[in-house]
Design a protein around this motif. Structure first.
Motif, PDB file in Angstrom:
ATOM      1  N   PRO A  35       0.529  -0.963  -0.237  1.00  0.00           N
ATOM      2  CA  PRO A  35      -0.177  -0.017   0.061  1.00  0.00           C
ATOM      3  C   PRO A  35       1.183   1.718   0.129  1.00  0.00           C
ATOM      4  CG  PRO A  35      -0.557  -1.429   2.014  1.00  0.00           C
ATOM      5  CD  PRO A  35       0.651  -2.088   0.694  1.00  0.00           C
ATOM      6  N   GLY A  36       0.520   2.184  -0.901  1.00  0.00           N
ATOM      7  CA  GLY A  36       1.115   3.252  -1.166  1.00  0.00           C
ATOM      8  C   GLY A  36       0.679   4.710  -0.002  1.00  0.00           C
ATOM      9  N   PRO A  37       1.483   5.613  -0.003  1.00  0.00           N
ATOM     10  CA  PRO A  37       0.532   6.871   0.754  1.00  0.00           C
ATOM     11  C   PRO A  37      -0.816   7.368   0.791  1.00  0.00           C
ATOM     12  CG  PRO A  37       1.594   7.923  -0.788  1.00  0.00           C
ATOM     13  CD  PRO A  37       2.287   6.223  -0.963  1.00  0.00           C
ATOM     14  N   ASN A  38      -1.621   7.324  -0.427  1.00  0.00           N
ATOM     15  CA  ASN A  38      -2.686   7.395  -0.597  1.00  0.00           C
ATOM     16  C   ASN A  38      -3.730   6.164  -1.214  1.00  0.00           C
ATOM     17  OD1 ASN A  38      -3.026   7.175  -3.662  1.00  0.00           O
ATOM     18  ND2 ASN A  38      -1.747   9.280  -2.909  1.00  0.00           N
ATOM     19  N   PRO A  39      -4.957   5.685  -1.831  1.00  0.00           N
ATOM     20  CA  PRO A  39      -5.685   4.638  -1.675  1.00  0.00           C
ATOM     21  C   PRO A  39      -5.207   4.218  -3.558  1.00  0.00           C
ATOM     22  CG  PRO A  39      -6.946   6.352  -0.858  1.00  0.00           C
ATOM     23  CD  PRO A  39      -5.815   7.292  -0.631  1.00  0.00           C
TER      24      PRO A  39
END
Length: 52
Positions: A35-39
């Motif tokens: 998972p990254g910093p936003n969806p």
């Protein structure tokens, strides 16, 4: 013994296939998606044999 080089890159969900195909054509093998910093963003971890 094989020596590896590593690469970490953001993967935007809406262009993920294109990005992964581009990295693959350069010899990068996807190791993991996280998972990254936003969806809409993932983080891709890649490796390929080192040229040196």
């Amino acid at each position: 013994m094989t020596k590896w080089e590593y690469f970490v890159a953001p993967i935007l969900s809406h262009v993920a296939q294109q990005l992964l195909n581009n990295f693959g054509s350069e010899g990068w093998e996807l190791i993991q998606l996280a998972p990254g910093p936003n969806p809409d963003t993932l983080v891709g971890y890649f490796k390929r044999p080192s040229a040196s």
